[in-house]
Design an enzyme around this catalytic site. Structure first.
Site, PDB file in Angstrom:
ATOM      1  N   HIS A 184       0.850  -1.184   0.091  1.00 44.80           N
ATOM      2  CA  HIS A 184       0.097   0.044  -0.171  1.00 44.80           C
ATOM      3  C   HIS A 184       0.814   1.302  -0.013  1.00 44.80           C
ATOM      4  O   HIS A 184       0.365   2.568   0.057  1.00 44.80           O
ATOM      5  CB  HIS A 184      -0.922  -0.059   1.281  1.00 44.80           C
TER       6      HIS A 184
HETATM    7  C1  UD1 Z   1      -2.092   5.703   5.519  1.00 45.19           C
HETATM    8  C2  UD1 Z   1      -1.009   6.228   6.305  1.00 45.19           C
HETATM    9  C3  UD1 Z   1       0.181   4.985   6.224  1.00 45.19           C
HETATM   10  C4  UD1 Z   1      -0.289   3.786   6.790  1.00 45.19           C
HETATM   11  C5  UD1 Z   1      -1.522   3.392   6.222  1.00 45.19           C
HETATM   12  C6  UD1 Z   1      -2.110   1.981   6.730  1.00 45.19           C
HETATM   13  C7  UD1 Z   1      -0.394   8.552   6.107  1.00 45.19           C
HETATM   14  C8  UD1 Z   1       0.561   9.649   5.420  1.00 45.19           C
HETATM   15  N1  UD1 Z   1      -0.383   7.212   5.776  1.00 45.19           N
HETATM   16  O1  UD1 Z   1      -1.984   5.337   4.227  1.00 45.19           O
HETATM   17  O2  UD1 Z   1       1.417   5.208   7.058  1.00 45.19           O
HETATM   18  O3  UD1 Z   1       0.630   2.711   6.787  1.00 45.19           O
HETATM   19  O4  UD1 Z   1      -2.464   4.430   6.495  1.00 45.19           O
HETATM   20  O5  UD1 Z   1      -3.312   1.758   5.869  1.00 45.19           O
HETATM   21  O6  UD1 Z   1      -1.062   8.669   7.031  1.00 45.19           O
HETATM   22  N2  UD1 Z   1      -9.244   5.008   1.645  1.00 45.19           N
HETATM   23  C9  UD1 Z   1     -10.427   4.333   1.548  1.00 45.19           C
HETATM   24  N3  UD1 Z   1     -11.108   4.141   2.620  1.00 45.19           N
HETATM   25  C10 UD1 Z   1     -10.574   4.394   3.788  1.00 45.19           C
HETATM   26  C11 UD1 Z   1      -9.517   5.066   4.042  1.00 45.19           C
HETATM   27  C12 UD1 Z   1      -8.787   5.339   2.681  1.00 45.19           C
HETATM   28  O7  UD1 Z   1     -10.945   3.906   0.444  1.00 45.19           O
HETATM   29  O8  UD1 Z   1     -11.330   4.021   5.150  1.00 45.19           O
HETATM   30  C13 UD1 Z   1      -8.491   5.339   0.199  1.00 45.19           C
HETATM   31  C14 UD1 Z   1      -8.813   6.645  -0.256  1.00 45.19           C
HETATM   32  O9  UD1 Z   1      -8.861   6.823  -1.468  1.00 45.19           O
HETATM   33  C15 UD1 Z   1      -7.665   7.546   0.039  1.00 45.19           C
HETATM   34  C16 UD1 Z   1      -6.271   6.406   0.015  1.00 45.19           C
HETATM   35  O10 UD1 Z   1      -7.043   5.022   0.355  1.00 45.19           O
HETATM   36  O11 UD1 Z   1      -7.644   8.786  -0.483  1.00 45.19           O
HETATM   37  C17 UD1 Z   1      -5.317   6.556   1.016  1.00 45.19           C
HETATM   38  O12 UD1 Z   1      -5.642   6.889   2.387  1.00 45.19           O
HETATM   39  P1  UD1 Z   1      -4.602   7.745   3.212  1.00 45.19           P
HETATM   40  O13 UD1 Z   1      -5.285   7.643   4.753  1.00 45.19           O
HETATM   41  O14 UD1 Z   1      -4.544   9.195   2.772  1.00 45.19           O
HETATM   42  O15 UD1 Z   1      -3.284   7.067   3.356  1.00 45.19           O
HETATM   43  P2  UD1 Z   1      -3.032   5.389   3.433  1.00 45.19           P
HETATM   44  O16 UD1 Z   1      -2.565   5.019   1.901  1.00 45.19           O
HETATM   45  O17 UD1 Z   1      -4.233   4.628   3.953  1.00 45.19           O
END
Ligand code: UD1
Length: 360
Positions: free
Chosen positions: A205
């Site tokens: 991820h």
């Molecule tokens: C975040 C953390 C990362 C951690 C990971 C665990 C930061 C910078 N990154 O990354 O360190 O290892 O979480 O999962 O804080 N999304 C969904 N549903 C959700 C949440 C996210 O669909 O419930 C999708 C959205 O498209 C979103 C993308 O995932 O834009 C990224 O989510 P985000 O929280 O920005 O970062 P992660 O890649 O999850």
């Protein structure tokens, strides 16, 4: 103690880390409020962890959702600052290295409320990772620093952080030690037609690995080297990128690869514990496999958890097929393996002993 502690969590790995701290606070009758920033919001990225780990409903939900770093961090700053001004906690506890961690720490530090950082001192020295920025920033504005492995203390000292640094081990492993038998009892591998000790678990991820088509193609090449069934719970970020880059068919048609939705904690850890190989770019899973004595090939060129390499469970392969196949062929004796002594399932007790004496 009548001083109220704020526990702030926002993303999936945070939920695993707050659970044992909450058990410990409940045991000691320490008043706390739980704040969920809403960084992760899907049922399988958030609520399922609360249900399975017995975490109480958050007292406050900030609902910040997804977005660019500025937007997400900024929303937490605005929402959480207003909440802290109303609730006046005596200490703010933040966990790990996600955007919610850094944002909540910044609120505390600007409002002169002590901040405790659990999982301090980790460094990958790769500023290309958003987590590395979050780690460095959070450590520098924290008042109480809880370190998972000895090298973390050295990193903090090198950066001039001297006071209130404590090597305590990893609270995430407390959760795993507590739930491992329940997780194994589920025999989750059978639900996917797999045999215990006869499959590989794969997760990815990290933006640097999954956001570009070029790197997704490299991941496909790496997966082709694995000579056993591979199960792949797909993080939403990764699933979105696979679709955006038109590679869904390429992944789904790969022989032996089964893509599934993200799993809850017990299912996921059961699947890790039943596997004979893990391939990942996660930070936490490197440590969980080190506790369990399972071989982990990490698709990164750096790690903030060097003890996992020293233990012999973890190898760094980047996205290189050559490094990956070499690591895959290297022998590993799981029979005589013992985990590092600090991963003993009691880190949260040490954290709370120190926190209560800090608060007087
Ligand atoms: C975040 C953390 C990362 C951690 C990971 C665990 C930061 C910078 N990154 O990354 O360190 O290892 O979480 O999962 O804080 N999304 C969904 N549903 C959700 C949440 C996210 O669909 O419930 C999708 C959205 O498209 C979103 C993308 O995932 O834009 C990224 O989510 P985000 O929280 O920005 O970062 P992660 O890649 O999850």
């Amino acid at each position: 103690m009548n001083k109220k502690i704020h526990i702030v969590a926002g993303a999936r790995p945070n939920f695993v880390k707050i659970a044992p701290i909450i058990w410990e606070m409940d045991k000691r009758d320490i008043p706390y409020e739980l704040i969920h920033t809403g960084q992760h919001y899907d049922y399988e990225m958030s609520q399922v962890f609360f249900e399975q780990l017995g975490i109480p409903e958050p007292d406050f939900y900030l609902g910040v959702g997804s977005g660019g770093h500025g937007l997400q961090t900024g929303r937490i700053l605005i929402e959480y600052e207003a909440l802290v001004e109303r609730q006046t906690p005596s200490l703010i506890m933040v966990f790990g290295d996600v955007n919610s961690t850094m944002a909540a720490a910044l609120v505390g530090s600007k409002l002169h409320i002590p901040v405790a950082h659990i999982e301090a001192g980790l460094r990958s020295f790769d500023k290309g990772m958003p987590e590395e920025i979050n780690r460095v920033m959070t450590d520098h504005i924290s008042d109480l620093l809880f370190i998972t492995e000895a090298v973390g203390l050295r990193h903090l000292r090198n950066e001039g952080i001297e006071k209130n640094c404590h090597v305590v081990g990893d609270v995430m492993i407390d959760t795993l030690a507590h739930f491992i038998d329940n997780a194994l009892d589920l025999r989750i591998w059978e639900r996917f037609g797999l045999k215990s000790d006869g499959y590989c678990l794969f997760t990815a991820h990290r933006p640097s690995n999954v956001d570009s088509r070029e790197n997704l193609l490299k991941i496909l090449d790496i997966l082709k080297q694995i000579d056993m069934p591979v199960i792949f719970p797909v993080h939403p970020r990764t699933g979105n990128s696979i679709d955006r880059n038109g590679l869904r068919e390429d992944f789904e048609s790969l022989a032996g690869l089964k893509m599934i939705a993200p799993l809850g904690y017990l299912d996921f850890m059961g699947l890790v514990a039943g596997s004979c190989l893990v391939v990942t770019d996660s930070g936490g899973i490197q440590e969980e496999t080190t506790y369990l004595g399972i071989r982990c090939l990490t698709l990164r060129t750096t790690t903030e958890r060097p003890a996992t390499i020293e233990q012999g469970t973890n190898s760094l392969c980047g996205l290189s097929v050559k490094l990956f196949t070499e690591a895959l062929a290297a022998p590993f004796d799981s029979e005589s393996y013992t985990p590092p002594p600090l991963l003993d399932g009691h880190a949260s007790e040490r954290v709370m002993d120190i926190t209560t004496s800090f608060l007087g």
